[in-house]
Design an enzyme around this catalytic site. Structure first.
Site, PDB file in Angstrom:
ATOM      1  N   SER A  53     -17.772   6.431  -8.297  1.00 56.14           N
ATOM      2  CA  SER A  53     -17.141   5.365  -8.954  1.00 56.14           C
ATOM      3  C   SER A  53     -16.019   4.551  -9.107  1.00 56.14           C
ATOM      4  O   SER A  53     -16.686   3.927  -8.006  1.00 56.14           O
ATOM      5  CB  SER A  53     -17.483   5.893 -11.204  1.00 56.14           C
ATOM      6  OG  SER A  53     -16.981   4.914 -11.795  1.00 56.14           O
TER       7      SER A  53
ATOM      8  N   GLU B  57     -27.544   2.906 -14.708  1.00 55.63           N
ATOM      9  CA  GLU B  57     -26.165   3.065 -14.252  1.00 55.63           C
ATOM     10  C   GLU B  57     -25.885   2.082 -15.359  1.00 55.63           C
ATOM     11  O   GLU B  57     -24.313   3.541 -16.394  1.00 55.63           O
ATOM     12  CB  GLU B  57     -25.674   1.846 -12.908  1.00 55.63           C
ATOM     13  CG  GLU B  57     -25.786   2.890 -11.889  1.00 55.63           C
ATOM     14  CD  GLU B  57     -24.556   3.270 -11.250  1.00 55.63           C
ATOM     15  OE1 GLU B  57     -24.323   3.853 -12.276  1.00 55.63           O
ATOM     16  OE2 GLU B  57     -24.713   3.755  -9.594  1.00 55.63           O
TER      17      GLU B  57
ATOM     18  N   HIS C  58     -24.903   6.464 -15.532  1.00 53.58           N
ATOM     19  CA  HIS C  58     -23.849   6.148 -14.199  1.00 53.58           C
ATOM     20  C   HIS C  58     -23.248   8.634 -14.644  1.00 53.58           C
ATOM     21  O   HIS C  58     -23.227   8.909 -15.708  1.00 53.58           O
ATOM     22  CB  HIS C  58     -23.181   5.656 -14.883  1.00 53.58           C
ATOM     23  CG  HIS C  58     -21.544   5.117 -13.920  1.00 53.58           C
ATOM     24  ND1 HIS C  58     -21.562   5.254 -12.775  1.00 53.58           N
ATOM     25  CD2 HIS C  58     -20.262   5.479 -14.434  1.00 53.58           C
ATOM     26  CE1 HIS C  58     -20.468   4.627 -12.436  1.00 53.58           C
ATOM     27  NE2 HIS C  58     -19.629   5.026 -13.242  1.00 53.58           N
TER      28      HIS C  58
END
Length: 497
Positions: free
Chosen positions: A194, A323, A419
Protein backbone atom coordinates in the site's frame (compact mmCIF):
# COMPACT_ATOMS: atom_id res chain seq x y z
CA UNK A 1 9.56 -25.21 24.16
CA UNK A 2 12.84 -23.67 25.22
CA UNK A 3 13.01 -20.11 26.52
CA UNK A 4 14.66 -17.48 24.30
CA UNK A 5 18.37 -17.05 24.87
CA UNK A 6 20.21 -13.75 24.79
CA UNK A 7 22.59 -13.02 21.94
CA UNK A 8 24.77 -10.04 21.06
CA UNK A 9 25.78 -8.61 17.69
CA UNK A 10 28.33 -5.85 17.12
CA UNK A 11 27.27 -3.30 14.51
CA UNK A 12 28.98 -0.28 13.01
CA UNK A 13 27.02 1.87 15.47
CA UNK A 14 27.28 -0.19 18.65
CA UNK A 15 26.47 -3.57 20.20
CA UNK A 16 22.91 -4.91 20.47
CA UNK A 17 21.47 -7.56 22.76
CA UNK A 18 18.60 -9.53 21.23
CA UNK A 19 16.76 -12.81 21.74
CA UNK A 20 17.40 -16.05 19.87
CA UNK A 21 14.64 -18.64 19.70
CA UNK A 22 13.69 -21.54 17.46
CA UNK A 23 16.40 -20.84 14.88
CA UNK A 24 15.83 -17.07 14.63
CA UNK A 25 17.46 -14.14 16.41
CA UNK A 26 15.38 -11.01 16.86
CA UNK A 27 16.56 -7.46 17.55
CA UNK A 28 13.86 -4.89 18.22
CA UNK A 29 13.66 -1.12 18.32
CA UNK A 30 17.05 -0.64 16.65
CA UNK A 31 17.42 3.11 15.94
CA UNK A 32 18.35 4.17 12.42
CA UNK A 33 18.07 7.91 13.15
CA UNK A 34 17.81 10.09 16.27
CA UNK A 35 14.41 10.25 17.95
CA UNK A 36 12.33 12.96 16.22
CA UNK A 37 11.29 14.63 19.45
CA UNK A 38 11.65 18.15 20.82
CA UNK A 39 13.40 20.27 18.16
CA UNK A 40 13.45 17.20 15.89
CA UNK A 41 9.66 16.84 15.68
CA UNK A 42 9.46 18.39 12.20
CA UNK A 43 13.11 17.98 11.20
CA UNK A 44 14.58 15.62 8.59
CA UNK A 45 16.06 12.42 10.01
CA UNK A 46 19.58 12.91 11.31
CA UNK A 47 22.64 10.70 11.09
CA UNK A 48 22.38 7.28 12.74
CA UNK A 49 23.08 7.39 16.47
CA UNK A 50 26.02 5.53 17.98
CA UNK A 51 26.15 4.20 21.52
CA UNK A 52 28.62 2.79 24.00
CA UNK A 53 28.20 -0.55 25.73
CA UNK A 54 25.46 -3.00 24.80
CA UNK A 55 22.07 -1.60 23.84
CA UNK A 56 19.01 -3.66 24.82
CA UNK A 57 17.02 -4.70 21.74
CA UNK A 58 14.57 -7.16 23.26
CA UNK A 59 11.56 -5.00 24.11
CA UNK A 60 8.73 -4.64 21.58
CA UNK A 61 9.08 -1.66 19.31
CA UNK A 62 6.68 1.25 19.27
CA UNK A 63 4.72 2.68 16.36
CA UNK A 64 4.25 6.29 15.35
CA UNK A 65 1.41 8.24 17.03
CA UNK A 66 -1.85 7.52 15.21
CA UNK A 67 -5.61 7.15 15.39
CA UNK A 68 -7.32 3.79 14.76
CA UNK A 69 -7.01 2.59 11.19
CA UNK A 70 -9.99 2.59 8.84
CA UNK A 71 -8.75 -0.86 7.72
CA UNK A 72 -9.09 -2.46 11.16
CA UNK A 73 -12.47 -3.76 9.96
CA UNK A 74 -10.67 -5.57 7.13
CA UNK A 75 -7.33 -6.80 8.43
CA UNK A 76 -7.99 -6.68 12.16
CA UNK A 77 -6.48 -4.53 14.90
CA UNK A 78 -3.00 -5.26 16.27
CA UNK A 79 -2.18 -3.22 19.36
CA UNK A 80 1.23 -1.69 19.93
CA UNK A 81 2.55 1.11 22.09
CA UNK A 82 2.83 4.49 20.38
CA UNK A 83 5.69 6.95 20.70
CA UNK A 84 7.15 9.83 18.72
CA UNK A 85 10.43 7.98 19.15
CA UNK A 86 9.59 5.65 16.26
CA UNK A 87 12.54 5.77 13.86
CA UNK A 88 13.66 2.23 14.44
CA UNK A 89 13.91 -1.22 12.91
CA UNK A 90 12.83 -4.69 13.95
CA UNK A 91 15.25 -7.30 12.61
CA UNK A 92 14.92 -11.09 12.38
CA UNK A 93 17.86 -13.14 11.19
CA UNK A 94 18.37 -16.88 10.75
CA UNK A 95 20.25 -18.29 13.74
CA UNK A 96 21.02 -21.93 12.94
CA UNK A 97 22.93 -23.84 15.61
CA UNK A 98 23.17 -20.77 17.82
CA UNK A 99 25.11 -18.57 15.40
CA UNK A 100 24.75 -16.44 12.31
CA UNK A 101 24.45 -18.19 8.93
CA UNK A 102 27.72 -19.44 7.51
CA UNK A 103 27.15 -17.41 4.31
CA UNK A 104 25.57 -13.95 4.10
CA UNK A 105 21.80 -14.21 3.71
CA UNK A 106 19.53 -12.20 1.36
CA UNK A 107 17.82 -9.25 3.02
CA UNK A 108 14.19 -8.10 2.87
CA UNK A 109 13.39 -4.57 4.10
CA UNK A 110 9.62 -4.15 4.55
CA UNK A 111 7.77 -0.81 4.59
CA UNK A 112 4.29 -1.07 6.08
CA UNK A 113 1.11 0.49 4.75
CA UNK A 114 -1.63 2.48 6.46
CA UNK A 115 -2.72 5.49 4.36
CA UNK A 116 0.34 7.51 5.49
CA UNK A 117 -1.45 7.75 8.86
CA UNK A 118 -1.44 4.35 10.60
CA UNK A 119 0.53 1.15 10.97
CA UNK A 120 4.06 0.35 12.03
CA UNK A 121 6.82 -2.15 11.39
CA UNK A 122 6.53 -3.34 14.99
CA UNK A 123 2.90 -4.49 14.70
CA UNK A 124 2.55 -8.20 15.56
CA UNK A 125 0.93 -8.97 12.19
CA UNK A 126 4.23 -8.12 10.47
CA UNK A 127 6.37 -10.33 12.70
CA UNK A 128 9.17 -11.63 10.49
CA UNK A 129 10.32 -14.66 12.51
CA UNK A 130 8.54 -17.32 10.45
CA UNK A 131 9.59 -15.72 7.19
CA UNK A 132 13.22 -15.50 8.29
CA UNK A 133 13.30 -19.12 9.44
CA UNK A 134 11.46 -20.66 6.49
CA UNK A 135 13.17 -18.66 3.75
CA UNK A 136 16.60 -18.27 5.30
CA UNK A 137 16.57 -14.49 4.81
CA UNK A 138 17.10 -11.50 7.07
CA UNK A 139 13.82 -9.62 7.54
CA UNK A 140 13.89 -5.95 8.51
CA UNK A 141 10.73 -3.95 9.28
CA UNK A 142 11.01 -0.18 9.31
CA UNK A 143 8.80 2.21 11.26
CA UNK A 144 8.60 5.83 10.16
CA UNK A 145 6.73 9.05 10.92
CA UNK A 146 3.07 9.23 9.95
CA UNK A 147 0.25 11.71 9.57
CA UNK A 148 0.86 15.17 10.95
CA UNK A 149 4.40 14.29 12.00
CA UNK A 150 5.47 12.70 8.72
CA UNK A 151 3.44 14.35 5.96
CA UNK A 152 2.42 17.84 7.05
CA UNK A 153 4.04 19.54 4.02
CA UNK A 154 4.10 23.13 5.23
CA UNK A 155 7.04 24.99 3.59
CA UNK A 156 8.85 27.26 5.99
CA UNK A 157 7.63 25.28 8.96
CA UNK A 158 7.85 21.56 8.24
CA UNK A 159 9.71 20.06 5.27
CA UNK A 160 7.55 17.88 3.05
CA UNK A 161 7.80 14.11 2.93
CA UNK A 162 9.49 13.51 6.28
CA UNK A 163 8.05 9.99 6.35
CA UNK A 164 9.60 9.21 2.95
CA UNK A 165 12.91 10.69 4.11
CA UNK A 166 12.72 8.40 7.13
CA UNK A 167 12.28 5.41 4.83
CA UNK A 168 15.40 6.35 2.88
CA UNK A 169 17.34 6.74 6.13
CA UNK A 170 16.19 3.27 7.22
CA UNK A 171 17.33 1.64 3.98
CA UNK A 172 20.67 3.45 4.18
CA UNK A 173 21.19 2.11 7.71
CA UNK A 174 20.45 -1.41 6.53
CA UNK A 175 22.84 -1.12 3.59
CA UNK A 176 25.62 -0.08 5.99
CA UNK A 177 24.98 -2.32 8.99
CA UNK A 178 23.12 -5.46 7.94
CA UNK A 179 26.31 -7.50 7.63
CA UNK A 180 26.50 -7.61 11.43
CA UNK A 181 23.22 -9.58 11.39
CA UNK A 182 24.39 -12.07 8.77
CA UNK A 183 22.78 -10.16 5.90
CA UNK A 184 24.25 -9.64 2.45
CA UNK A 185 24.50 -5.89 1.77
CA UNK A 186 24.82 -6.72 -1.93
CA UNK A 187 21.50 -8.58 -1.99
CA UNK A 188 18.85 -6.29 -0.50
CA UNK A 189 15.21 -6.22 -1.58
CA UNK A 190 13.00 -3.35 -0.45
CA UNK A 191 9.33 -4.30 -0.30
CA UNK A 192 6.27 -2.34 0.68
CA UNK A 193 2.52 -2.73 0.80
CA UNK A 194 0.00 0.00 0.00
CA UNK A 195 1.54 3.36 0.92
CA UNK A 196 4.68 1.45 1.92
CA UNK A 197 4.84 0.36 -1.72
CA UNK A 198 4.37 4.00 -2.73
CA UNK A 199 7.47 4.63 -0.63
CA UNK A 200 9.33 1.93 -2.56
CA UNK A 201 8.35 3.67 -5.83
CA UNK A 202 9.69 6.95 -4.45
CA UNK A 203 12.96 5.25 -3.51
CA UNK A 204 13.22 3.74 -7.00
CA UNK A 205 12.73 7.14 -8.59
CA UNK A 206 15.13 9.00 -6.26
CA UNK A 207 18.66 9.16 -7.74
CA UNK A 208 20.33 9.20 -4.31
CA UNK A 209 18.90 5.74 -3.58
CA UNK A 210 20.43 4.03 -6.60
CA UNK A 211 22.55 1.14 -5.39
CA UNK A 212 21.17 1.03 -1.85
CA UNK A 213 19.19 -2.08 -2.82
CA UNK A 214 19.06 -4.44 -5.77
CA UNK A 215 15.39 -5.47 -6.04
CA UNK A 216 11.98 -4.06 -5.22
CA UNK A 217 8.56 -5.55 -4.45
CA UNK A 218 5.51 -3.29 -4.66
CA UNK A 219 2.31 -4.76 -3.22
CA UNK A 220 -0.82 -2.70 -3.98
CA UNK A 221 0.98 0.59 -4.46
CA UNK A 222 -1.57 3.48 -4.73
CA UNK A 223 0.38 5.10 -7.55
CA UNK A 224 -2.78 6.63 -9.01
CA UNK A 225 -3.10 9.11 -6.15
CA UNK A 226 -2.91 12.73 -7.26
CA UNK A 227 -0.12 14.32 -5.24
CA UNK A 228 -0.37 17.94 -4.14
CA UNK A 229 2.37 20.49 -4.59
CA UNK A 230 3.99 21.35 -1.29
CA UNK A 231 3.09 25.02 -1.71
CA UNK A 232 -0.55 24.09 -2.31
CA UNK A 233 -0.94 21.33 0.28
CA UNK A 234 -4.24 21.29 2.20
CA UNK A 235 -4.32 23.60 5.26
CA UNK A 236 -4.45 20.69 7.70
CA UNK A 237 -2.29 22.40 10.31
CA UNK A 238 -4.61 25.38 10.44
CA UNK A 239 -7.65 23.12 10.86
CA UNK A 240 -5.99 21.36 13.79
CA UNK A 241 -5.10 24.63 15.48
CA UNK A 242 -8.69 25.85 15.16
CA UNK A 243 -9.89 22.61 16.75
CA UNK A 244 -7.51 23.32 19.64
CA UNK A 245 -8.78 26.88 20.03
CA UNK A 246 -5.50 28.30 18.80
CA UNK A 247 -4.61 30.98 16.28
CA UNK A 248 -4.47 29.14 12.91
CA UNK A 249 -1.89 31.63 11.64
CA UNK A 250 0.61 30.69 14.36
CA UNK A 251 1.99 27.21 13.69
CA UNK A 252 4.69 27.28 16.34
CA UNK A 253 2.58 25.55 19.04
CA UNK A 254 2.55 22.44 16.84
CA UNK A 255 6.21 21.96 17.75
CA UNK A 256 5.49 21.54 21.45
CA UNK A 257 1.84 20.55 21.92
CA UNK A 258 1.42 17.09 23.47
CA UNK A 259 0.83 14.25 21.04
CA UNK A 260 -2.46 13.35 22.72
CA UNK A 261 -3.79 16.88 22.13
CA UNK A 262 -2.82 16.79 18.46
CA UNK A 263 -4.37 13.38 17.89
CA UNK A 264 -7.54 14.46 19.67
CA UNK A 265 -7.79 17.54 17.46
CA UNK A 266 -7.21 15.44 14.35
CA UNK A 267 -9.97 13.06 15.40
CA UNK A 268 -12.41 15.93 15.93
CA UNK A 269 -11.53 17.53 12.60
CA UNK A 270 -11.96 14.24 10.74
CA UNK A 271 -15.25 13.44 12.45
CA UNK A 272 -16.56 16.88 11.56
CA UNK A 273 -15.46 16.49 7.92
CA UNK A 274 -13.40 19.67 8.04
CA UNK A 275 -10.46 18.28 6.06
CA UNK A 276 -10.41 18.34 2.30
CA UNK A 277 -13.71 16.82 1.04
CA UNK A 278 -13.68 14.18 -1.72
CA UNK A 279 -13.60 15.76 -5.15
CA UNK A 280 -15.13 12.76 -6.95
CA UNK A 281 -17.50 9.97 -5.87
CA UNK A 282 -15.82 7.15 -3.99
CA UNK A 283 -12.58 9.08 -3.50
CA UNK A 284 -10.87 7.69 -0.39
CA UNK A 285 -7.70 9.78 -0.69
CA UNK A 286 -6.14 10.09 2.79
CA UNK A 287 -5.82 13.56 4.33
CA UNK A 288 -2.03 13.30 4.54
CA UNK A 289 -0.06 12.66 1.36
CA UNK A 290 3.47 13.00 0.04
CA UNK A 291 3.88 16.33 -1.73
CA UNK A 292 5.90 17.29 -4.77
CA UNK A 293 8.41 19.65 -3.23
CA UNK A 294 11.11 20.08 -5.89
CA UNK A 295 13.58 18.58 -3.43
CA UNK A 296 13.21 15.03 -2.16
CA UNK A 297 10.16 14.36 -4.33
CA UNK A 298 10.86 16.38 -7.43
CA UNK A 299 7.99 14.84 -9.41
CA UNK A 300 5.38 12.12 -9.24
CA UNK A 301 7.27 8.81 -8.84
CA UNK A 302 5.18 7.00 -11.46
CA UNK A 303 5.99 9.67 -14.07
CA UNK A 304 9.69 9.24 -13.37
CA UNK A 305 9.47 5.45 -13.46
CA UNK A 306 7.59 5.50 -16.76
CA UNK A 307 10.61 7.30 -18.20
CA UNK A 308 13.05 4.71 -16.88
CA UNK A 309 14.20 6.16 -13.56
CA UNK A 310 13.90 2.74 -11.89
CA UNK A 311 15.45 0.62 -14.64
CA UNK A 312 18.51 -0.01 -12.46
CA UNK A 313 16.41 -2.27 -10.19
CA UNK A 314 14.51 -5.50 -10.86
CA UNK A 315 10.89 -5.24 -9.75
CA UNK A 316 7.97 -7.45 -8.78
CA UNK A 317 4.64 -5.61 -8.78
CA UNK A 318 1.30 -6.89 -7.54
CA UNK A 319 -2.30 -5.95 -6.83
CA UNK A 320 -5.34 -7.73 -5.46
CA UNK A 321 -8.34 -8.45 -7.65
CA UNK A 322 -10.77 -6.36 -5.58
CA UNK A 323 -8.53 -3.67 -4.12
CA UNK A 324 -11.26 -1.16 -3.38
CA UNK A 325 -13.55 -3.63 -1.63
CA UNK A 326 -11.62 -2.83 1.53
CA UNK A 327 -12.91 0.75 1.28
CA UNK A 328 -16.32 0.26 -0.32
CA UNK A 329 -17.67 -2.73 1.65
CA UNK A 330 -20.26 -1.43 4.12
CA UNK A 331 -19.57 2.16 3.03
CA UNK A 332 -22.87 4.08 2.68
CA UNK A 333 -21.52 6.32 -0.09
CA UNK A 334 -21.04 3.23 -2.28
CA UNK A 335 -24.20 1.46 -1.17
CA UNK A 336 -26.35 4.52 -2.01
CA UNK A 337 -24.60 5.31 -5.28
CA UNK A 338 -27.14 5.47 -8.12
CA UNK A 339 -27.08 4.52 -11.80
CA UNK A 340 -27.51 8.20 -12.73
CA UNK A 341 -24.52 9.19 -10.61
CA UNK A 342 -22.47 6.40 -12.16
CA UNK A 343 -23.31 7.62 -15.64
CA UNK A 344 -22.29 11.15 -14.68
CA UNK A 345 -18.95 9.89 -13.42
CA UNK A 346 -18.27 7.88 -16.57
CA UNK A 347 -19.25 10.85 -18.72
CA UNK A 348 -16.79 13.01 -16.77
CA UNK A 349 -13.98 10.51 -17.25
CA UNK A 350 -14.64 9.20 -20.76
CA UNK A 351 -16.65 11.85 -22.58
CA UNK A 352 -18.03 10.48 -25.83
CA UNK A 353 -16.77 6.99 -24.97
CA UNK A 354 -18.70 6.88 -21.69
CA UNK A 355 -21.42 4.48 -22.87
CA UNK A 356 -18.91 2.00 -24.30
CA UNK A 357 -16.64 2.21 -21.23
CA UNK A 358 -19.52 1.70 -18.81
CA UNK A 359 -20.85 -1.27 -20.80
CA UNK A 360 -17.38 -2.87 -20.73
CA UNK A 361 -17.12 -2.30 -16.98
CA UNK A 362 -20.50 -3.89 -16.30
CA UNK A 363 -19.64 -6.86 -18.50
CA UNK A 364 -16.64 -7.65 -16.26
CA UNK A 365 -18.50 -7.63 -12.94
CA UNK A 366 -21.05 -9.69 -11.06
CA UNK A 367 -22.90 -8.04 -9.47
CA UNK A 368 -22.72 -4.95 -11.66
CA UNK A 369 -24.68 -2.58 -9.42
CA UNK A 370 -23.52 1.08 -9.42
CA UNK A 371 -21.59 0.80 -6.16
CA UNK A 372 -19.66 -2.26 -7.33
CA UNK A 373 -18.82 -0.64 -10.67
CA UNK A 374 -17.63 2.50 -8.88
CA UNK A 375 -15.49 0.40 -6.53
CA UNK A 376 -13.87 -1.40 -9.47
CA UNK A 377 -13.33 1.89 -11.27
CA UNK A 378 -11.53 3.45 -8.33
CA UNK A 379 -9.47 0.31 -7.79
CA UNK A 380 -8.33 0.34 -11.41
CA UNK A 381 -7.48 4.05 -11.27
CA UNK A 382 -5.55 4.01 -8.01
CA UNK A 383 -3.98 0.55 -7.96
CA UNK A 384 -4.31 -1.82 -10.91
CA UNK A 385 -3.77 0.47 -13.88
CA UNK A 386 -0.66 2.14 -12.45
CA UNK A 387 0.76 -1.26 -11.42
CA UNK A 388 0.55 -2.47 -15.02
CA UNK A 389 2.07 0.80 -16.21
CA UNK A 390 4.99 0.34 -13.84
CA UNK A 391 5.58 -3.28 -14.81
CA UNK A 392 5.44 -2.32 -18.49
CA UNK A 393 7.84 0.61 -18.04
CA UNK A 394 10.38 -1.47 -16.14
CA UNK A 395 10.32 -4.15 -18.84
CA UNK A 396 10.56 -1.57 -21.62
CA UNK A 397 13.63 0.03 -20.04
CA UNK A 398 15.45 -3.26 -19.53
CA UNK A 399 14.78 -4.27 -15.92
CA UNK A 400 13.49 -7.70 -15.01
CA UNK A 401 9.82 -7.09 -14.32
CA UNK A 402 7.17 -9.40 -12.87
CA UNK A 403 3.47 -8.81 -12.22
CA UNK A 404 0.93 -10.66 -10.08
CA UNK A 405 -2.73 -10.45 -9.16
CA UNK A 406 -3.93 -11.96 -5.89
CA UNK A 407 -7.38 -13.40 -6.58
CA UNK A 408 -8.00 -15.57 -3.53
CA UNK A 409 -10.81 -14.60 -1.18
CA UNK A 410 -12.23 -16.08 2.02
CA UNK A 411 -15.64 -17.72 1.71
CA UNK A 412 -17.40 -15.77 4.46
CA UNK A 413 -15.70 -12.37 4.50
CA UNK A 414 -17.83 -10.53 1.93
CA UNK A 415 -14.66 -8.60 1.09
CA UNK A 416 -13.47 -10.50 -1.97
CA UNK A 417 -9.78 -10.34 -2.79
CA UNK A 418 -9.47 -6.97 -1.08
CA UNK A 419 -6.63 -4.62 -0.33
CA UNK A 420 -4.24 -6.22 2.22
CA UNK A 421 -5.40 -9.80 1.51
CA UNK A 422 -1.93 -10.88 0.33
CA UNK A 423 -0.11 -9.72 3.47
CA UNK A 424 -0.71 -12.75 5.72
CA UNK A 425 0.32 -15.04 2.86
CA UNK A 426 3.70 -13.31 2.70
CA UNK A 427 4.43 -13.41 6.43
CA UNK A 428 2.78 -16.79 7.01
CA UNK A 429 1.93 -16.11 10.67
CA UNK A 430 -1.75 -17.00 10.48
CA UNK A 431 -1.99 -17.48 14.23
CA UNK A 432 -1.71 -13.70 14.50
CA UNK A 433 -3.97 -12.96 11.54
CA UNK A 434 -6.66 -15.50 12.46
CA UNK A 435 -9.19 -12.88 13.60
CA UNK A 436 -8.81 -10.76 10.45
CA UNK A 437 -12.29 -10.24 8.92
CA UNK A 438 -10.84 -10.62 5.42
CA UNK A 439 -9.87 -14.25 6.26
CA UNK A 440 -13.22 -15.25 7.77
CA UNK A 441 -14.22 -18.83 6.99
CA UNK A 442 -10.92 -19.89 5.42
CA UNK A 443 -9.48 -23.31 6.21
CA UNK A 444 -6.06 -23.63 7.83
CA UNK A 445 -4.76 -26.03 5.18
CA UNK A 446 -5.79 -23.74 2.32
CA UNK A 447 -4.16 -20.74 3.98
CA UNK A 448 -0.89 -22.54 4.65
CA UNK A 449 -0.66 -24.14 1.22
CA UNK A 450 -1.29 -20.90 -0.67
CA UNK A 451 1.14 -19.09 1.62
CA UNK A 452 3.80 -21.67 0.83
CA UNK A 453 3.38 -20.97 -2.90
CA UNK A 454 3.16 -17.17 -2.65
CA UNK A 455 5.86 -16.80 -0.02
CA UNK A 456 8.13 -19.19 -1.91
CA UNK A 457 7.82 -17.28 -5.17
CA UNK A 458 8.49 -13.89 -3.58
CA UNK A 459 11.42 -15.25 -1.59
CA UNK A 460 12.94 -16.75 -4.74
CA UNK A 461 12.74 -13.25 -6.23
CA UNK A 462 14.40 -11.86 -3.09
CA UNK A 463 17.21 -14.40 -3.38
CA UNK A 464 17.78 -14.46 -7.13
CA UNK A 465 15.77 -11.74 -8.88
CA UNK A 466 13.33 -14.28 -10.35
CA UNK A 467 10.16 -15.71 -8.76
CA UNK A 468 10.10 -18.46 -11.38
CA UNK A 469 11.57 -21.54 -9.74
CA UNK A 470 11.08 -24.93 -8.19
CA UNK A 471 7.97 -26.99 -8.89
CA UNK A 472 5.60 -24.01 -8.88
CA UNK A 473 3.75 -22.95 -12.04
CA UNK A 474 5.98 -21.01 -14.40
CA UNK A 475 6.02 -17.24 -13.77
CA UNK A 476 7.18 -15.50 -16.96
CA UNK A 477 8.57 -11.99 -17.00
CA UNK A 478 6.20 -9.19 -17.89
CA UNK A 479 6.85 -8.38 -21.54
CA UNK A 480 5.02 -7.65 -24.74
CA UNK A 481 2.25 -10.13 -23.81
CA UNK A 482 1.57 -8.64 -20.37
CA UNK A 483 2.15 -11.89 -18.46
CA UNK A 484 1.01 -11.98 -14.86
CA UNK A 485 0.72 -14.66 -12.16
CA UNK A 486 -2.64 -15.27 -10.47
CA UNK A 487 -2.78 -16.55 -6.90
CA UNK A 488 -6.00 -18.33 -5.99
CA UNK A 489 -7.12 -21.84 -5.11
CA UNK A 490 -5.46 -22.63 -8.44
CA UNK A 491 -2.25 -20.77 -9.26
CA UNK A 492 -1.16 -19.98 -12.79
CA UNK A 493 -0.07 -17.35 -15.27
CA UNK A 494 -2.15 -15.48 -17.84
CA UNK A 495 -1.30 -13.14 -20.68
CA UNK A 496 -3.07 -10.38 -22.58
CA UNK A 497 -4.79 -11.47 -25.75
Amino acid sequence: MREPSETIVHTLFGALRGDAHDGVACFRRVPYAPAPVGPGRFAPPGEPPCWAGVREARSPGTVAPQLPSRLDAVMGAYPADMDEDCLHLDIWTPWPDGALPAAPAPVLVFLHGGAFMTGGGSLPCYDGALLARRAGIVVVNASYRLGLFGFLAHPGFAPANLGLRDQRAAVRWVSRAIGAFGGDAGNITVAGQSVGAFGVAALLAEPSCRGLFQRAILMSAPLGLALPRALAAPPTAEALLRALGRDPADLEPLRTLPVADLLGALDRVQQAGRLEPPLVPGDMTPPFLPAIDGDWLARDPLDALREGAGAWCDTLVGTTRDEYAAFSHGNPSFERFTAAELWTEYARLHGERAQEALACARARLAPADPGSVLSALRGDEIFTGPAVDLARAQARHGARSYLYQFDWSAPQSGLGACHCIDLPFLFGNFGTWQAAPMLQGAGARELQDLSSIFQGALCDFIRTGSPDGGSRPRWPQFGHNGARMHFDARVGASADC
